[in-house]
Structures are given as structure tokens and as C-alpha cells.
Design a protein around this motif. Structure first.
Motif, PDB file in Angstrom:
ATOM      1  N   UNK A 147      44.955  38.174  23.324  1.00 33.28           N
ATOM      2  CA  UNK A 147      45.104  36.839  23.910  1.00 33.28           C
ATOM      3  C   UNK A 147      46.084  36.873  25.084  1.00 33.28           C
ATOM      4  N   UNK A 148      47.106  37.730  25.001  1.00 37.23           N
ATOM      5  CA  UNK A 148      48.047  37.811  26.139  1.00 37.23           C
ATOM      6  C   UNK A 148      47.368  38.406  27.372  1.00 37.23           C
ATOM      7  N   UNK A 149      46.540  39.419  27.154  1.00 34.76           N
ATOM      8  CA  UNK A 149      45.831  40.017  28.303  1.00 34.76           C
ATOM      9  C   UNK A 149      44.855  39.001  28.897  1.00 34.76           C
ATOM     10  N   UNK A 153      44.584  37.068  32.747  1.00 34.32           N
ATOM     11  CA  UNK A 153      43.351  37.139  33.549  1.00 34.32           C
ATOM     12  C   UNK A 153      42.751  38.529  33.593  1.00 34.32           C
ATOM     13  N   UNK A 154      43.100  39.375  32.607  1.00 31.12           N
ATOM     14  CA  UNK A 154      42.625  40.766  32.662  1.00 31.12           C
ATOM     15  C   UNK A 154      41.355  41.003  31.840  1.00 31.12           C
ATOM     16  N   UNK A 155      40.809  39.949  31.274  1.00 32.17           N
ATOM     17  CA  UNK A 155      39.500  39.998  30.600  1.00 32.17           C
ATOM     18  C   UNK A 155      39.322  41.211  29.688  1.00 32.17           C
ATOM     19  N   UNK A 192      53.726  44.984  33.530  1.00 34.20           N
ATOM     20  CA  UNK A 192      53.357  43.776  32.770  1.00 34.20           C
ATOM     21  C   UNK A 192      52.666  44.175  31.462  1.00 34.20           C
ATOM     22  N   UNK A 193      51.722  45.099  31.544  1.00 39.78           N
ATOM     23  CA  UNK A 193      50.980  45.491  30.328  1.00 39.78           C
ATOM     24  C   UNK A 193      51.915  46.209  29.352  1.00 39.78           C
TER      25      UNK A 193
END
Ligand code: 5RP
Length: 225
Positions: A147-149, A153-155, A192-193
Motif C-alpha cells: 500500500x505504501x508503494x 505511485x509505483x504501481x 524512498x523505497x
């Protein structure tokens, strides 16, 4: 030249870079497999090397070719690591992990003094991100990280085998393939990841590769970091 011919050509060229006595890291994937097979021929002819593989599959392949296969426990420092990539961008920034071995690949690459990437020319891109970025995730953390990804917006999409069963890495984790589209600032995306609890590793390999051997219709050319 077909893509398979290019992979074989560059795999053979990389095998020539291995010298007697070296401690060598073996990558994972179809191009790395070409390299390992070419290296196996040299071992049969008398080349003496010790190897650590970045996946169970490459470890077994090395063994089947009569190579001395060890672990990082035995060989914590390597002279050379050779592996493929899914994309090679500016500064030899890479996307890796299409074959699911990104975690062990990054570990083995980090143990090597020199990391040479082997690709066919279709993998060289001006901006990373068209290839979905793999993110390896601890099983328990999947709903959180997914859900965070998504919010970033990283689908993300959970990797599955063709029969629909969920893909598990050699370390028994899940992979979320992120359709980034474009990664103009790989350092930022990586940070970020990496900050998400439950993420074990991501497929951005930044400032790790020393050189890339690229095979195309004109033969093999070399890109330096
Ligand atoms: C495996 C990898 C591979 O190096 C990458 O997917 C390229 O594979 P191939 O040489 O089969 O195109 O990162 O995790």
C-alpha cells in the motif's frame, strides 16, 4: 544478430576477463548463464578459480560444470563479479532482479572489487524505469509495503509464476514489481523505497558496476563507470 547470440557473445567475452587464481562471483539469468558456461569451458581446460554464486541455480550450474563453488563464508572477498542486468542507465546505474535474485546479487556484487555487467545493446537506456523495478519484501510486511508503494505511485504487482502461484526468492521472500515508467532520479527512488520497513532490497544497483560489456551488431563495446 539475435538477442541470444548477443548474450552468448558477451558471456564469452566476459569469461576471457577471468584470470588464473581469481575469486569470482557468478551472476544469475540467461546472460550470466552464457558467461558461466563459457567459464566452465576454461575451467575444463585448466583455469583454476574459486567461485561464489548469486543464486541456487547458478551455484548448481557451476557445480555441474566442475567449478569450485563456495560461499561468502569461505570467500568474503571476490576479485570479480560478472552479472547481467535488465537495464543499464547513465553512470552505469542498473535495474536488476528480473530473474528474482536481486538480494543475493547485490550482496555478492558488494563483496567484489570489480563488477562487470554483461548485456545486449537493447538493455542500454537513457533513463531507467521502463523495466518494472523489483522490490524484495518480507512476507509479513507485504500488505504494508504494497500500500505504501501504491501511495508513492509505483504501481506494485506481486510477482507470480506463469501457473499463478506466488514467486518466492531464494531467501523465501516476495517480490513486488513496480511499474515506475521512468526513474529520473534513481538515488531518490532508491532512498524512498529503502526507507519502507519490510523492504529487504530493491533492484536499483547504483554506483556498483565498474564497467559494462555491451553486445550488439558491431560486436562488444565497453562502457566505463
Ligand atoms: C536476475 C537478474 C538478471 O541479471 C537480469 O534479470 C538479466 O537477465 P537476463 O540476462 O536473463 O536478461 O538481475 O535477478
Amino acid at each position: 544478430m539475435t538477442q541470444d547470440q548477443a548474450k552468448e557473445l558477451v558471456g564469452r567475452r566476459a569469461a576471457q576477463q577471468v584470470e588464473d587464481g581469481m575469486r569470482v562471483g557468478l551472476g544469475t539469468g540467461s546472460t550470466a548463464t552464457m558467461f558461466i558456461k563459457a567459464l566452465g569451458e576454461r575451467v575444463r581446460e585448466g583455469l583454476r578459480i574459486r567461485c561464489v554464486a548469486s543464486s541456487d541455480a547458478s551455484h548448481r550450474l557451476g557445480q555441474s560444470l566442475g567449478m569450485e563453488m563456495l560461499t561468502l563464508q569461505d570467500l568474503p572477498e571476490l576479485d570479480l563479479y560478472i552479472d547481467g542486468a535488465d537495464e543499464v542507465g547513465p553512470g552505469l546505474a542498473l535495474i536488476k532482479g528480473g530473474g528474482g535474485a536481486l538480494l543475493r546479487e547485490k550482496i555478492v556484487a558488494s563483496a567484489a572489487r570489480r563488477f562487470v555487467v554483461v548485456v545486449d545493446s537493447s538493455k542500454v537506456v537513457p533513463v531507467l524505469g521502463r523495466f518494472p523495478l523489483p522490490v524484495e519484501v518480507i512476507k509479513m510486511a507485504l500488505p504494508l509495503v504494497e500500500s505504501k508503494l501504491n501511495r508513492l505511485g509505483l504501481a506494485p504487482r506481486l510477482r507470480r509464476h506463469p501457473d499463478g502461484s506466488v514467486y518466492l526468492t531464494d531467501e523465501n521472500n516476495y517480490i513486488l514489481d513496480c511499474a515506475c515508467g521512468s526513474i529520473p532520479d534513481p538515488e531518490h527512488t532508491a532512498a524512498v523505497i529503502r526507507s519502507l520497513v519490510g523492504v529487504v532490497e530493491h533492484g536499483l544497483f547504483l554506483k556498483m558496476a565498474s564497467a559494462a560489456l555491451v553486445a550488439g551488431d558491431q560486436g562488444v563495446s565497453e562502457l566505463q563507470a
